[in-house]
Scaffold this motif. Structure first.
Motif, mmCIF file in Angstrom:
data_model
loop_
_atom_site.group_PDB
_atom_site.id
_atom_site.type_symbol
_atom_site.label_atom_id
_atom_site.label_comp_id
_atom_site.label_asym_id
_atom_site.label_seq_id
_atom_site.Cartn_x
_atom_site.Cartn_y
_atom_site.Cartn_z
ATOM 1 N N UNK A 4 1.108 -1.332 -0.034
ATOM 2 C CA UNK A 4 0.078 0.060 0.066
ATOM 3 C C UNK A 4 0.857 1.245 0.076
ATOM 4 N N UNK A 5 0.769 1.902 -1.075
ATOM 5 C CA UNK A 5 1.356 3.401 -1.092
ATOM 6 C C UNK A 5 0.592 4.258 -1.116
ATOM 7 N N UNK A 6 0.668 5.328 0.105
ATOM 8 C CA UNK A 6 -0.036 6.600 0.264
ATOM 9 C C UNK A 6 0.616 7.864 -0.253
ATOM 10 N N UNK A 7 -0.286 8.716 -0.766
ATOM 11 C CA UNK A 7 0.206 10.156 -1.232
ATOM 12 C C UNK A 7 -0.588 11.123 -1.063
ATOM 13 N N UNK A 8 -0.374 12.309 -1.074
ATOM 14 C CA UNK A 8 -1.192 13.407 -0.864
ATOM 15 C C UNK A 8 -1.079 14.289 0.513
ATOM 16 N N UNK A 9 -0.307 13.889 1.371
ATOM 17 C CA UNK A 9 -0.202 14.477 2.642
ATOM 18 C C UNK A 9 0.600 15.770 2.270
ATOM 19 N N UNK A 10 0.718 16.541 3.381
ATOM 20 C CA UNK A 10 1.520 17.968 3.314
ATOM 21 C C UNK A 10 0.943 18.863 4.388
ATOM 22 N N UNK A 11 1.474 20.010 4.088
ATOM 23 C CA UNK A 11 1.036 21.190 5.185
ATOM 24 C C UNK A 11 -0.065 22.071 4.572
ATOM 25 N N UNK A 12 -0.967 22.285 5.075
ATOM 26 C CA UNK A 12 -2.201 23.147 4.851
ATOM 27 C C UNK A 12 -2.459 24.138 5.930
ATOM 28 N N UNK A 13 -3.242 25.305 5.639
ATOM 29 C CA UNK A 13 -3.662 25.832 6.914
ATOM 30 C C UNK A 13 -5.002 25.360 7.225
ATOM 31 N N UNK A 14 -5.432 25.908 8.521
ATOM 32 C CA UNK A 14 -6.542 25.660 9.085
ATOM 33 C C UNK A 14 -7.896 25.885 7.835
ATOM 34 N N UNK A 15 -8.909 25.055 7.835
ATOM 35 C CA UNK A 15 -9.704 25.662 6.896
ATOM 36 C C UNK A 15 -9.486 24.810 5.487
ATOM 37 N N UNK A 16 -8.126 24.537 5.156
ATOM 38 C CA UNK A 16 -7.760 24.043 4.071
ATOM 39 C C UNK A 16 -8.422 22.761 3.778
ATOM 40 N N UNK A 17 -8.149 21.998 2.354
ATOM 41 C CA UNK A 17 -8.242 20.842 2.133
ATOM 42 C C UNK A 17 -6.864 19.926 1.763
ATOM 43 N N UNK A 18 -7.038 18.653 1.790
ATOM 44 C CA UNK A 18 -6.253 17.856 1.068
ATOM 45 C C UNK A 18 -6.908 16.557 0.740
ATOM 46 N N UNK A 19 -6.335 15.877 -0.309
ATOM 47 C CA UNK A 19 -6.937 14.606 -0.742
ATOM 48 C C UNK A 19 -5.640 13.487 -0.375
ATOM 49 N N UNK A 75 -7.869 -0.016 -7.919
ATOM 50 C CA UNK A 75 -7.274 -0.447 -6.513
ATOM 51 C C UNK A 75 -6.807 0.657 -5.558
ATOM 52 N N UNK A 76 -7.481 1.704 -5.406
ATOM 53 C CA UNK A 76 -7.110 3.041 -4.827
ATOM 54 C C UNK A 76 -8.063 3.459 -3.968
ATOM 55 N N UNK A 77 -7.941 3.885 -2.903
ATOM 56 C CA UNK A 77 -8.759 4.282 -1.875
ATOM 57 C C UNK A 77 -8.429 5.776 -1.598
ATOM 58 N N UNK A 78 -9.238 6.657 -1.451
ATOM 59 C CA UNK A 78 -9.032 7.927 -1.171
ATOM 60 C C UNK A 78 -9.816 8.692 -0.085
ATOM 61 N N UNK A 79 -9.017 9.611 0.482
ATOM 62 C CA UNK A 79 -9.718 10.270 1.646
ATOM 63 C C UNK A 79 -9.733 11.882 1.495
ATOM 64 N N UNK A 80 -10.906 12.332 1.096
ATOM 65 C CA UNK A 80 -10.879 13.811 0.777
ATOM 66 C C UNK A 80 -11.167 14.618 2.100
ATOM 67 N N UNK A 81 -10.211 15.165 2.695
ATOM 68 C CA UNK A 81 -10.479 16.088 3.741
ATOM 69 C C UNK A 81 -10.437 17.433 3.691
ATOM 70 N N UNK A 82 -11.723 18.063 4.152
ATOM 71 C CA UNK A 82 -12.110 19.476 4.038
ATOM 72 C C UNK A 82 -12.054 19.854 5.378
ATOM 73 N N UNK A 83 -11.974 21.278 5.412
ATOM 74 C CA UNK A 83 -12.292 22.055 6.692
ATOM 75 C C UNK A 83 -11.360 21.385 7.769
ATOM 76 N N UNK A 84 -10.146 21.325 7.445
ATOM 77 C CA UNK A 84 -9.248 20.797 8.301
ATOM 78 C C UNK A 84 -8.709 21.858 9.487
ATOM 79 N N UNK A 109 2.436 12.399 6.444
ATOM 80 C CA UNK A 109 2.257 13.131 7.227
ATOM 81 C C UNK A 109 1.183 14.363 6.911
ATOM 82 N N UNK A 110 0.304 14.648 7.617
ATOM 83 C CA UNK A 110 -0.608 15.781 7.284
ATOM 84 C C UNK A 110 -0.462 16.710 8.521
ATOM 85 N N UNK A 111 -0.304 17.980 8.283
ATOM 86 C CA UNK A 111 0.116 19.022 9.130
ATOM 87 C C UNK A 111 -0.885 20.230 8.994
#
Length: 114
Positions: A4-19, A75-84, A109-111
């Motif tokens: 399993x290989x994850x991708x898409x993490x990073x640094x975002x400001x509060x209220x932002x989004x990541x997938x 064979x991929x699963x996603x996590x859409x994260x809003x209003x972080x 890592x998600x920060x």
């Protein structure tokens, strides 16, 4: 062997989004479930969202903000994260259950800054 290989993490400001994305490779006939867990420093790993063929469940604190989905063909699963929020800061791990076996990704890592 399943990887399993994850991708898409990073640094975002509060209220932002990541997938986040998690791509599975290897010999996979049928998975019982896939999901996303997270672990913040000094805390236990917790289930954020899980998906099976018939159900989806979320951690209470992310309901209405996070959405889990899967593309079976890819064979991929996603996590859409809003209003972080800053409290969402953690290492996020992809998980797959196949029968009695459980597989984990390496984590991403998600920060979230305030």
């Amino acid at each position: 062997q399943v990887q399993l290989v994850e991708s898409g993490g990073g640094l975002v400001q509060a209220g932002g989004s990541l997938r986040l994305s998690c791509a599975a490779s290897g010999t996979i006939f049928r998975s019982n479930s896939m999901g996303w867990y997270r672990q913040a420093p000094g805390k236990q790993r917790e289930l954020v969202a899980g998906i099976t063929e018939i159900s989806i469940n979320y951690l209470d604190s992310v309901k209405g903000r996070f959405t889990i989905s899967r593309d079976t063909a890819k064979r991929t699963v996603y996590l859409q994260m809003n209003s972080l929020k800053p409290e969402d800061t953690a290492v996020y791990y992809c998980n797959m259950a196949i029968g009695p076996l459980t597989y984990w990704g390496q984590g991403t890592q998600v920060t979230v800054s305030s």
